[in-house]
Scaffold this motif. Structure first.
Motif, PDB file in Angstrom:
ATOM      1  N   PRO A  52      91.729  23.790  51.985  1.00  6.84           N
ATOM      2  CA  PRO A  52      90.977  22.884  51.058  1.00  6.84           C
ATOM      3  C   PRO A  52      91.664  21.542  50.829  1.00  6.84           C
ATOM      4  O   PRO A  52      90.928  20.517  50.771  1.00  6.84           O
ATOM      5  CB  PRO A  52      90.467  23.595  49.884  1.00  6.84           C
ATOM      6  CG  PRO A  52      90.757  25.113  50.013  1.00  6.84           C
ATOM      7  CD  PRO A  52      91.893  25.113  51.169  1.00  6.84           C
ATOM      8  N   TYR A  83      81.948  17.666  61.338  1.00  2.00           N
ATOM      9  CA  TYR A  83      82.448  18.890  60.710  1.00  2.00           C
ATOM     10  C   TYR A  83      83.856  18.440  60.222  1.00  2.00           C
ATOM     11  O   TYR A  83      84.451  19.167  59.010  1.00  2.00           O
ATOM     12  CB  TYR A  83      82.674  19.976  61.700  1.00  2.00           C
ATOM     13  CG  TYR A  83      81.503  20.627  62.542  1.00  2.00           C
ATOM     14  CD1 TYR A  83      80.767  21.219  61.631  1.00  2.00           C
ATOM     15  CD2 TYR A  83      81.070  20.080  63.583  1.00  2.00           C
ATOM     16  CE1 TYR A  83      79.431  21.918  62.380  1.00  2.00           C
ATOM     17  CE2 TYR A  83      79.965  20.492  64.316  1.00  2.00           C
ATOM     18  CZ  TYR A  83      79.470  21.293  63.590  1.00  2.00           C
ATOM     19  OH  TYR A  83      77.877  21.786  64.174  1.00  2.00           O
ATOM     20  N   GLU A  85      86.720  15.428  58.846  1.00  2.43           N
ATOM     21  CA  GLU A  85      86.952  13.748  58.347  1.00  2.43           C
ATOM     22  C   GLU A  85      88.538  13.976  58.276  1.00  2.43           C
ATOM     23  O   GLU A  85      89.134  14.581  57.735  1.00  2.43           O
ATOM     24  CB  GLU A  85      86.259  13.340  57.182  1.00  2.43           C
ATOM     25  CG  GLU A  85      86.619  13.913  55.747  1.00  2.43           C
ATOM     26  CD  GLU A  85      85.472  13.525  54.698  1.00  2.43           C
ATOM     27  OE1 GLU A  85      85.315  12.102  54.924  1.00  2.43           O
ATOM     28  OE2 GLU A  85      85.228  14.107  53.889  1.00  2.43           O
ATOM     29  N   THR A 101      84.453  18.778  56.099  1.00  2.15           N
ATOM     30  CA  THR A 101      83.157  18.106  55.398  1.00  2.15           C
ATOM     31  C   THR A 101      82.295  19.136  54.805  1.00  2.15           C
ATOM     32  O   THR A 101      82.674  20.450  54.955  1.00  2.15           O
ATOM     33  CB  THR A 101      82.252  17.397  56.373  1.00  2.15           C
ATOM     34  OG1 THR A 101      81.728  18.067  57.320  1.00  2.15           O
ATOM     35  CG2 THR A 101      83.237  16.131  57.213  1.00  2.15           C
ATOM     36  N   GLU A 102      81.312  18.871  54.245  1.00  3.60           N
ATOM     37  CA  GLU A 102      80.484  19.693  53.613  1.00  3.60           C
ATOM     38  C   GLU A 102      79.969  20.667  54.864  1.00  3.60           C
ATOM     39  O   GLU A 102      79.588  21.993  54.613  1.00  3.60           O
ATOM     40  CB  GLU A 102      79.286  19.240  52.908  1.00  3.60           C
ATOM     41  CG  GLU A 102      78.304  20.257  52.056  1.00  3.60           C
ATOM     42  CD  GLU A 102      77.172  19.320  51.507  1.00  3.60           C
ATOM     43  OE1 GLU A 102      76.196  20.063  51.296  1.00  3.60           O
ATOM     44  OE2 GLU A 102      77.315  18.481  51.308  1.00  3.60           O
ATOM     45  N   ARG A 103      79.507  20.082  55.861  1.00  2.00           N
ATOM     46  CA  ARG A 103      78.769  20.885  57.169  1.00  2.00           C
ATOM     47  C   ARG A 103      79.844  21.509  57.555  1.00  2.00           C
ATOM     48  O   ARG A 103      79.709  22.802  58.077  1.00  2.00           O
ATOM     49  CB  ARG A 103      78.725  19.694  58.217  1.00  2.00           C
ATOM     50  CG  ARG A 103      78.096  20.293  59.575  1.00  2.00           C
ATOM     51  CD  ARG A 103      77.236  19.148  60.176  1.00  2.00           C
ATOM     52  NE  ARG A 103      76.970  19.745  61.596  1.00  2.00           N
ATOM     53  CZ  ARG A 103      75.999  20.182  61.848  1.00  2.00           C
ATOM     54  NH1 ARG A 103      75.168  20.704  61.154  1.00  2.00           N
ATOM     55  NH2 ARG A 103      75.893  20.482  63.068  1.00  2.00           N
ATOM     56  N   ARG A 105      82.446  22.958  55.998  1.00  3.72           N
ATOM     57  CA  ARG A 105      82.716  24.166  55.117  1.00  3.72           C
ATOM     58  C   ARG A 105      81.679  25.110  55.193  1.00  3.72           C
ATOM     59  O   ARG A 105      81.937  26.456  55.130  1.00  3.72           O
ATOM     60  CB  ARG A 105      82.965  23.695  53.590  1.00  3.72           C
ATOM     61  CG  ARG A 105      84.078  22.970  53.300  1.00  3.72           C
ATOM     62  CD  ARG A 105      84.495  22.556  51.529  1.00  3.72           C
ATOM     63  NE  ARG A 105      83.123  21.740  51.189  1.00  3.72           N
ATOM     64  CZ  ARG A 105      83.187  20.394  51.517  1.00  3.72           C
ATOM     65  NH1 ARG A 105      84.198  19.904  51.905  1.00  3.72           N
ATOM     66  NH2 ARG A 105      82.238  19.730  50.920  1.00  3.72           N
ATOM     67  N   ALA A 106      80.462  24.941  55.698  1.00  5.91           N
ATOM     68  CA  ALA A 106      79.322  25.930  55.947  1.00  5.91           C
ATOM     69  C   ALA A 106      79.735  26.690  57.178  1.00  5.91           C
ATOM     70  O   ALA A 106      78.929  27.908  57.253  1.00  5.91           O
ATOM     71  CB  ALA A 106      78.138  25.057  56.197  1.00  5.91           C
TER      72      ALA A 106
END
Length: 167
Positions: A52, A83, A85, A101-103, A105-106
């Motif tokens: 993280p 995906y 950054e 990125t949020e994507r 992490r998914a």
């Protein structure tokens, strides 16, 4: 592969590579089904190793066991796809940290779930006891390799094992 005597002579490394290829294909198929079909199988190796707080490309390559150039190419591709950054490194202004990125992490829980399903299927194909015995034997072998060879121990300790249990 069949049960004839020629299969008994296959090198251990080939057997592991074939299993890894099947595992990677299963992860790739699950990600594609979930809408992440733009992740190439070779680039999927990035996701389990990005903490993280972020990580430098050289450290990411070390954890994944690939060359820095190979990892840089994967990072570039995944950054273009949204995906990953690159952020400034607060501890070293000369470097950048790779973060999900949020994507991105998914992807991690989807890949972990797919990995669980693959292992469950393999345990059914053998037996849960045989599968766990194989896992224990591989752990023991890795530990003994690390004890016997300091260079191997460094390579093996470069992996954050607590995070790998989740992948």
């Amino acid at each position: 592969m069949n049960g004839d005597s020629s299969t008994k002579r296959l090198r251990f490394s080939l057997l592991l590579r074939l299993l890894h290829r099947e595992y990677a294909a299963g992860i790739e198929a699950a990600l594609a089904e979930a809408g992440f079909g733009d992740i190439r199988s070779g680039d999927a190796k990035v996701f389990p190793f990005v903490p993280p707080e972020g990580i430098q490309v050289r450290d990411l390559a070390l954890r994944a066991g690939v060359r820095k150039q190979t990892m840089a190419q994967s990072v570039d591709q995944l950054e273009r796809a949204g995906y990953l950054e690159r952020l400034p490194n607060p501890r070293d202004a000369r470097s950048r940290l790779i973060v999900l990125t949020e994507r991105g992490r998914a992807v991690q829980p989807l890949a972990a779930g797919a990995g669980d399903r693959i292992e469950e299927r393999w345990a059914e194909l053998t037996s849960p006891e045989d599968f766990e015995a194989l896992r224990a034997l591989l752990h023991r072998l890795l530990n003994r390799i690390g004890e016997a060879d300091p260079d191997a121990a460094d390579r093996l300790s470069s992996i954050d094992r607590s995070r790998l249990d989740q992948q």
